[in-house]
Scaffold this motif. Structure first.
Motif: not given
Length: 609
Positions: A138-140, A148-149, A190-195, A346-348
């Motif tokens: 859930i961290v992302p 991320f940007a 955005l995929v990393l953020h909303y998954t 990848i996301g955190v």
């Protein structure tokens, strides 16, 4: 003829008696009064700002008198024609619209595909480390999208943009524009953020799903494919639809990521186009673009209403399912954990590590010992104009942190409670028109870009109106604006939860003599403790990283961490600004843990290694 007239006259009293009986029954249903009160409240809080934006599309704005050949405030179609049909409409609207829809579609498709799989692994299998992954995944979503940007540009920035080169460029590796900017990195981020949002919403539905129905189907010889598509998916359909709608609508108004990664290659979206229009004082054009975004949202709402009629056929009679039995993965147990671990990496890990390294580098991309320093964290007497000390030694940082906790925390609790009440009223209210209006109006904030919504809020509450005093410059305007903006999170969580809860438990308590407050306190709220915690958690971790509302509505005395970090960026103190972003992530994490402790529920509730 006389017989027919007599029959008609006899029917009138019967119809009147039935109408009076129906009204009397409805009057004693608390959900009806609750629905009416909430409908009036949200009409003023949400509908009024939206209407003000629509009106601006047809009113001559200040400074456009010469261009439109009309007086300020007059009715005009100039902005409609200019935005939709002029020679520059392709730049103003149509190309940004295509880009926006492409981003939203790609984000929804990939985030739902990955999120549903991860939610199933965490909640329904014996995947190794599932309790840890239940929170780590859930961290992302706790991180601002522009985090991320910024991390992406730190690594992949090329010569297209001036200034310091990216890390890969410093190492002699040239990245193409298609990798550094534009569609691919925007959708990827955005995929990393909303998954994680999909994992939260769908995972909550999976935890509450009664596995006895699946066991019965297996006993009858149903294969796994039939069980999945005929039992599991229909029962969690409200959660799936909620996730799709939230992600799609949020992507339509996403500003930060397309601004950072799209601007260098002129990859515009509706949100960045709206910002350009506001920045160049084209308020009428901005209102038209906002109207287009709202039309997309209305179409989404119509689809939602139609699909929810089907979803109501699938409810869970009990409040909790028996989730003790988990799917054995066998040899796939470790690979499944590897898949989840890759997402966390990848996301955190990579974004946070990149940002942290950037905060201790004097010159970006130079990995030498003398280039590292902690001055931007704990340094003193720095040789800078606006930042004399590291952020941890700066009083303005701590004041902004306190404002963030108070403002965002208060609005999140209010949003969570209101979201559950909205879900209860929507599903229990006898007046279908009130129910439909309530579920649609609580979704409206997603139809308006945050900057425009904040500007409309400012015009509504900047001066006293009737019994409501002027609120600009106070924390209260930020709290109520956040409550309004985050209601789609809270209300969708509440509606999805109440859709799966049948009326039987409450009806049994009513027959036993329990009043409405007792039923809410002893049945509804305990059963829906998980969705309530989610309804508080989602607005908190979303609001704490918000940008648009605070830019317009905050003043120095109500400065929050996001506006403080943006001010540091304005002074080109990227290292200190990234340090503030990391502190935002830390506060969001601590707030998440605190909410779980207070509510007695958590993302990893009931999960064991």
């Amino acid at each position: 003829m006389s017989t027919l007239l007599n029959a008609t006259e006899q029917k009138k009293p019967n119809l009147w008696r039935r109408a009076r009986h129906s009204f009397a029954v409805a009057r004693h249903e608390p959900a009806n009064l609750m629905g009416l009160v909430l409908a009036i409240f949200f009409a003023y809080l949400i509908l009024a700002p939206v209407l003000s934006i629509l009106v601006d599309s047809f009113i001559v704005q200040s400074g456009d008198e010469v261009r439109t050949h009309q007086d300020e405030g007059s009715f005009t179609l100039y902005y409609i024609v200019r935005t939709l049909f002029s020679r520059i409409s392709e730049i103003l609207l149509w190309q940004p619209l295509y880009n926006t829809l492409a981003i939203a579609a790609g984000t929804v498709m990939f985030s739902m595909s990955i999120g549903v799989v991860l939610a199933w692994l965490v909640n329904r299998t014996n995947m190794a480390g599932r309790a840890w992954f239940a929170t780590a995944l859930i961290v992302p979503f706790m991180l601002p999208t522009w985090t991320f940007a910024l991390a992406w540009t730190t690594i992949f920035k090329n010569r297209t943009v001036g200034g310091q080169p990216g890390w890969l460029e410093s190492l002699g590796i040239t990245t193409s524009n298609s990798v550094a900017y534009g569609y691919f990195p925007i959708v990827f981020i955005l995929v990393l953020h909303y998954t994680p949002l999909v994992i939260l919403i769908v995972g909550n539905a999976l935890r509450r799903l009664d596995t006895q129905m699946e066991d019965s189907a297996r006993v009858l010889g149903a294969p796994s494919r039939v069980i999945t598509f005929s039992i599991v998916l229909p029962l969690i359909r409200p959660a799936l639809m909620s996730a799709v709608l939230l992600i799609f609508a949020d992507c339509i108004g996403e500003f930060a990521v397309p601004y950072i990664l799209g601007l260098p290659v002129r990859y515009d979206t509706l949100a960045t186009g709206l910002y350009r229009a506001l920045d160049t004082r084209q308020n009428g054009v901005a209102a038209v673009i906002a109207g287009v975004i709202m039309i997309i949202g209305v179409m989404t709402l119509l689809i939602d209403v139609r699909m929810m009629k089907e979803a109501r056929r699938f409810v869970t009679v009990g409040g909790k399912g028996n989730m003790d039995r988990l799917r054995k993965l066998g040899r796939m147990r470790i690979p499944a954990s590897g898949f989840a671990g890759a997402f966390v990496l990848i996301g955190v890990v990579l974004p946070l590590l990149t940002l942290f390294l950037s905060t201790i580098m004097i010159l970006p991309g130079r990995f030498t010992l003398e280039n590292f320093t902690f001055d931007y964290w704990i340094g003193s007497n720095l040789d800078t104009v606006a930042l004399r000390n590291g952020i941890l030694l700066t009083p303005e940082f701590w004041q902004a942190a306190w404002n963030t906790i108070v403002i965002v925390g208060s609005s999140s609790i209010i949003s969570g409670v209101l979201g559950l009440l909205v879900g209860y009223a929507v599903l229990r209210c006898s007046f279908k028109s009130v129910s439909s209006f309530l579920r649609q109006i609580t979704f409206l904030p997603y139809l308006v870009p945050g900057i425009a919504f904040a500007a409309a809020f400012l015009s509504l509450f900047a001066v006293a109106r009737g019994p409501i005093p002027a609120l600009y410059g106070t924390p209260l305007i930020l709290i109520i604006a956040l409550v309004a903006e985050k209601m789609p999170f809270a209300s969708r969580s509440g509606i999805a939860a109440m859709t799966q809860l049948g009326k039987e438990p409450e009806e049994a308590a009513r027959i036993a003599g329990a009043n409405w407050l007792s039923r809410m306190g002893k049945i509804i709220i305990p059963i829906q403790a998980g969705p309530l915690a989610t309804g508080i958690l989602l607005p908190f971790i979303s609001g704490i990283k918000g940008v648009s509302l605070f830019i317009i509505l905050a003043i120095p005395s109500t400065d929050v961490l996001t506006t403080y970090s943006l001010r540091l960026l304005d002074y080109n103190y990227d290292q200190a600004a990234n340090a503030v972003v990391l502190m935002i992530a830390l506060i969001a994490w601590l707030g998440t843990v605190l909410i779980q402790k207070i509510s007695g529920t958590g993302l990893a509730q009931g999960l064991e290694n």
